[in-house]
Motif scaffolding. Structure first.
Motif, PDB file in Angstrom:
ATOM      1  N   GLY A  96     -32.391  -8.067  36.955  1.00  0.00           N
ATOM      2  CA  GLY A  96     -32.868  -9.352  36.467  1.00  0.00           C
ATOM      3  C   GLY A  96     -32.245  -9.760  35.146  1.00  0.00           C
ATOM      4  N   LEU A  97     -31.040  -9.236  34.866  1.00  0.00           N
ATOM      5  CA  LEU A  97     -30.369  -9.539  33.604  1.00  0.00           C
ATOM      6  C   LEU A  97     -29.389 -10.698  33.768  1.00  0.00           C
ATOM      7  CD1 LEU A  97     -29.448  -5.988  32.222  1.00  0.00           C
ATOM      8  CD2 LEU A  97     -31.266  -7.498  31.420  1.00  0.00           C
ATOM      9  N   THR A  98     -29.342 -11.547  32.763  1.00  0.00           N
ATOM     10  CA  THR A  98     -28.325 -12.585  32.690  1.00  0.00           C
ATOM     11  C   THR A  98     -27.266 -12.129  31.703  1.00  0.00           C
ATOM     12  OG1 THR A  98     -29.944 -14.322  33.155  1.00  0.00           O
ATOM     13  CG2 THR A  98     -27.857 -14.995  32.129  1.00  0.00           C
ATOM     14  N   VAL A  99     -26.057 -11.932  32.192  1.00  0.00           N
ATOM     15  CA  VAL A  99     -24.980 -11.456  31.322  1.00  0.00           C
ATOM     16  C   VAL A  99     -24.481 -12.612  30.463  1.00  0.00           C
ATOM     17  CG1 VAL A  99     -22.693 -10.400  31.224  1.00  0.00           C
ATOM     18  CG2 VAL A  99     -24.311  -9.721  33.026  1.00  0.00           C
ATOM     19  N   PRO A 100     -24.529 -12.492  29.129  1.00  0.00           N
ATOM     20  CA  PRO A 100     -24.056 -13.579  28.264  1.00  0.00           C
ATOM     21  C   PRO A 100     -22.602 -13.921  28.524  1.00  0.00           C
ATOM     22  CG  PRO A 100     -25.252 -11.912  27.004  1.00  0.00           C
ATOM     23  CD  PRO A 100     -25.041 -11.348  28.369  1.00  0.00           C
ATOM     24  N   GLN A 101     -22.267 -15.184  28.409  1.00  0.00           N
ATOM     25  CA  GLN A 101     -20.889 -15.625  28.645  1.00  0.00           C
ATOM     26  C   GLN A 101     -19.918 -14.941  27.697  1.00  0.00           C
ATOM     27  OE1 GLN A 101     -19.909 -17.411  31.219  1.00  0.00           O
ATOM     28  NE2 GLN A 101     -17.795 -17.077  30.545  1.00  0.00           N
TER      29      GLN A 101
END
Length: 326
Positions: free
Chosen positions: A310-315
């Protein structure tokens, strides 16, 4: 040409050439490989080593022979194995990691020794300096300790809400305290609590993860360590089972399902290690070969694992990634 003359010429060839051929065979150099590990897990590295050796013109069984000695995880056997290679008068010892290199150094001050060190080879007592090794040792260093703080920063950026992050170290590692110190400093900068977990056996890894869950750490940094590399399937499986975002040193962890890895190319390091052994076989002296350090580092992200967590990888991290596994 008379039959007698042909006979004498043939006898001359028989008398002259076979001894010369035998001398050439005796002169075939011998590499003594000294490893603290086991043949199976080391197969990938030996392939990279032989590739580097080949780049300098040497092929096992053709113009060089190799004597393999494995301690099978028992570092107490290394001194005897090193002494055995010295007794066999090998041309050069490919000693691998620091414990093997120290055992080889204690066994001989004349036979060239090449190492692949995860700790500072100067602090470990292997060489006088990186630029001028001196003595009979040189090799490559893969900056295992120096990159620990960077790994902590990366995982804290991936899990920005983390109030506590755990660090897993092998207490038997020569650089364990140095790694703990560097990561503690990084944790203070990030104002994140750091929990230290220690494991030197497979059972202790299980125990460490149980402690991690009890302490409610939000993420994990797995320190650079050869033992942890051999247990990567166990480590990745436990991180997945407990839904713990974790960062590792080698890309093989990310390939196996680990969230993210940051470090040098291990096969690239071992290839260069093989090149150095070949250079010594070609006449170079260890004292004249500076200890090589990597200049390229790989950031590998397993996007499938990130989504499962459920992680959003930073751009900003995406943009720096050398590879994204989907």
């Amino acid at each position: 040409m008379s039959a007698r003359r042909e006979f004498l010429i043939g006898m001359g060839a028989t008398l002259v050439w076979p001894p010369a051929a035998r001398a050439q065979q005796k002169a075939m150099p011998v590499i003594g490989v000294l490893s603290g590990g086991s043949p199976g897990p080391n197969a990938l590295f030996m392939a990279a080593f032989l590739q580097g050796l080949g780049e300098t013109g040497y092929v096992e069984g053709q113009n060089v022979s190799i004597e393999y000695r494995y301690a099978e995880g028992r570092s107490d056997l290394l001194p005897a194995l090193a002494a055995d290679l010295v007794g066999r008068k090998v041309t050069v010892i490919a000693a691998g990691l620091v414990p093997s290199a120290l055992a080889a150094k204690s066994a001989t001050s004349t036979i060239p020794i090449v190492f692949a060190a995860g700790t500072d080879p100067v602090e470990a007592g292997l060489v006088a300096s990186l630029a001028r090794p001196g003595g009979n040792l040189t090799g490559v260093s893969f900056l295992a300790t120096e990159l620990m703080a960077k790994r902590f920063e990366l995982i804290s950026d991936l899990v920005p809400q983390a109030g506590a992050i755990a660090l897993l170290v092998n207490p038997n590692a020569l650089n364990a305290e140095a790694m703990i110190s560097d990561v503690r400093a990084a944790a203070r900068v990030k104002r994140v609590q750091l929990d230290i977990l220690k494991a030197a056996t497979a059972a202790e890894i299980d125990t460490a993860f149980a402690s991690l869950v009890r302490q409610r750490a939000s993420a994990l940094v797995v320190s650079s360590n050869a033992f942890f590399y051999t247990r990567r399937d166990q480590l990745v499986a436990l991180a997945s089972r407990h839904a713990i975002p974790a960062i590792y040193e080698w890309r093989e962890f990310a390939d196996s399902g680990g969230l993210v890895s940051y470090g040098t190319s291990l096969t690239g390091i071992v290839r260069q290690y093989g090149v150095y052994v070949g250079k010594i076989l070609n006449g170079a002296k260890p004292a004249d070969l500076p200890v090589q350090q990597p200049t390229k580092f790989e950031l590998v992200i397993n996007l499938k694992t990130a989504k499962a967590l459920g992680l959003t990888v930073p751009q900003s991290i995406f943009a720096r990634a050398d590879e994204v596994i989907e």
